[in-house]
Write a protein that holds these residues in place. Structure first.
Motif, short mmCIF file in Angstrom:
data_model
loop_
_atom_site.label_atom_id
_atom_site.label_comp_id
_atom_site.label_asym_id
_atom_site.label_seq_id
_atom_site.Cartn_x
_atom_site.Cartn_y
_atom_site.Cartn_z
N LEU A 204 0.81 -1.21 0.00
CA LEU A 204 0.00 0.00 0.00
C LEU A 204 0.85 1.27 0.00
O LEU A 204 0.41 2.30 -0.48
CB LEU A 204 -0.94 0.01 1.20
CG LEU A 204 -1.92 -1.15 1.27
CD1 LEU A 204 -2.76 -1.05 2.54
CD2 LEU A 204 -2.80 -1.20 0.04
N PHE A 205 2.04 1.19 0.57
CA PHE A 205 2.89 2.38 0.67
C PHE A 205 4.29 2.04 0.20
O PHE A 205 4.72 0.90 0.25
CB PHE A 205 2.92 2.90 2.11
CG PHE A 205 1.57 3.28 2.61
CD1 PHE A 205 1.05 4.54 2.33
CD2 PHE A 205 0.81 2.40 3.33
CE1 PHE A 205 -0.20 4.89 2.77
CE2 PHE A 205 -0.45 2.75 3.78
CZ PHE A 205 -0.96 4.00 3.49
N ASP A 206 5.01 3.04 -0.24
CA ASP A 206 6.36 2.87 -0.72
C ASP A 206 7.19 4.06 -0.26
O ASP A 206 6.65 5.01 0.31
CB ASP A 206 6.36 2.79 -2.25
CG ASP A 206 7.50 1.97 -2.80
OD1 ASP A 206 8.44 1.65 -2.04
OD2 ASP A 206 7.47 1.65 -4.00
N ALA A 207 8.47 4.00 -0.48
CA ALA A 207 9.35 5.10 -0.07
C ALA A 207 10.17 5.58 -1.25
O ALA A 207 10.56 4.79 -2.12
CB ALA A 207 10.27 4.65 1.05
N ASP A 208 10.42 6.86 -1.27
CA ASP A 208 11.32 7.47 -2.26
C ASP A 208 12.67 7.64 -1.58
O ASP A 208 12.83 8.47 -0.70
CB ASP A 208 10.75 8.81 -2.71
CG ASP A 208 11.67 9.54 -3.68
OD1 ASP A 208 12.77 9.02 -3.99
OD2 ASP A 208 11.31 10.64 -4.12
N TRP A 209 13.63 6.84 -2.00
CA TRP A 209 14.96 6.85 -1.40
C TRP A 209 15.94 7.74 -2.16
O TRP A 209 17.13 7.74 -1.86
CB TRP A 209 15.51 5.42 -1.36
CG TRP A 209 14.72 4.51 -0.50
CD1 TRP A 209 13.65 3.76 -0.86
CD2 TRP A 209 14.93 4.25 0.88
NE1 TRP A 209 13.16 3.04 0.20
CE2 TRP A 209 13.95 3.33 1.29
CE3 TRP A 209 15.86 4.70 1.81
CZ2 TRP A 209 13.87 2.86 2.59
CZ3 TRP A 209 15.77 4.22 3.11
CH2 TRP A 209 14.79 3.31 3.49
N SER A 210 15.48 8.52 -3.11
CA SER A 210 16.38 9.28 -3.97
C SER A 210 17.22 10.32 -3.22
O SER A 210 18.27 10.71 -3.70
CB SER A 210 15.60 9.94 -5.11
OG SER A 210 14.67 10.88 -4.59
N ARG A 211 16.77 10.76 -2.07
CA ARG A 211 17.53 11.76 -1.30
C ARG A 211 18.16 11.18 -0.04
O ARG A 211 18.59 11.91 0.84
CB ARG A 211 16.62 12.92 -0.94
CG ARG A 211 16.13 13.64 -2.20
CD ARG A 211 15.71 15.02 -1.93
NE ARG A 211 16.78 15.65 -1.13
CZ ARG A 211 16.68 16.83 -0.55
NH1 ARG A 211 15.60 17.54 -0.70
NH2 ARG A 211 17.65 17.33 0.16
N TYR A 212 18.17 9.84 0.08
CA TYR A 212 18.76 9.18 1.24
C TYR A 212 20.24 9.52 1.32
O TYR A 212 20.91 9.58 0.32
CB TYR A 212 18.56 7.66 1.11
CG TYR A 212 19.14 6.88 2.26
CD1 TYR A 212 18.43 6.74 3.43
CD2 TYR A 212 20.41 6.30 2.17
CE1 TYR A 212 18.96 6.03 4.49
CE2 TYR A 212 20.94 5.61 3.23
CZ TYR A 212 20.21 5.48 4.38
OH TYR A 212 20.74 4.78 5.43
N PRO A 213 20.81 9.77 2.47
CA PRO A 213 20.27 9.65 3.82
C PRO A 213 19.65 10.93 4.36
O PRO A 213 19.15 10.95 5.47
CB PRO A 213 21.49 9.26 4.64
CG PRO A 213 22.62 9.96 3.98
CD PRO A 213 22.28 9.96 2.50
#
Length: 72
Positions: free
Chosen positions: A46-55
């Motif tokens: 149902l949900f996801d994460a945008d890791w493009s700006r990690y950390p």
């Protein structure tokens, strides 16, 4: 098929007499795109994460699959 099952469960819970059917807890493993775990459907999440700006930043977002709870 999974959406129909979710809708069926929500309708059954809502029909419990005396207002005792208050809600549904939907749980799906955070990573379900693995046939070895019994599911190959990425959209079961149902949900996801945008890791493009990690950390510096991780942004959560809902996936189109969240719509299965609309109008139920």
């Amino acid at each position: 098929m999974a959406i129909k099952r979710v809708h069926d469960v929500v309708r059954i819970v809502k029909a419990v007499p005396n207002g005792l059917g208050q809600g549904v807890n939907y749980w799906k493993p955070a990573w379900s795109n693995n046939t070895g775990l019994g599911s190959s459907c990425q959209d079961a999440i149902l949900f996801d994460a945008d890791w493009s700006r990690y950390p510096a930043e991780v942004v959560g977002c809902s996936r189109p699959s969240i719509k299965m709870f609309k109008d139920v």
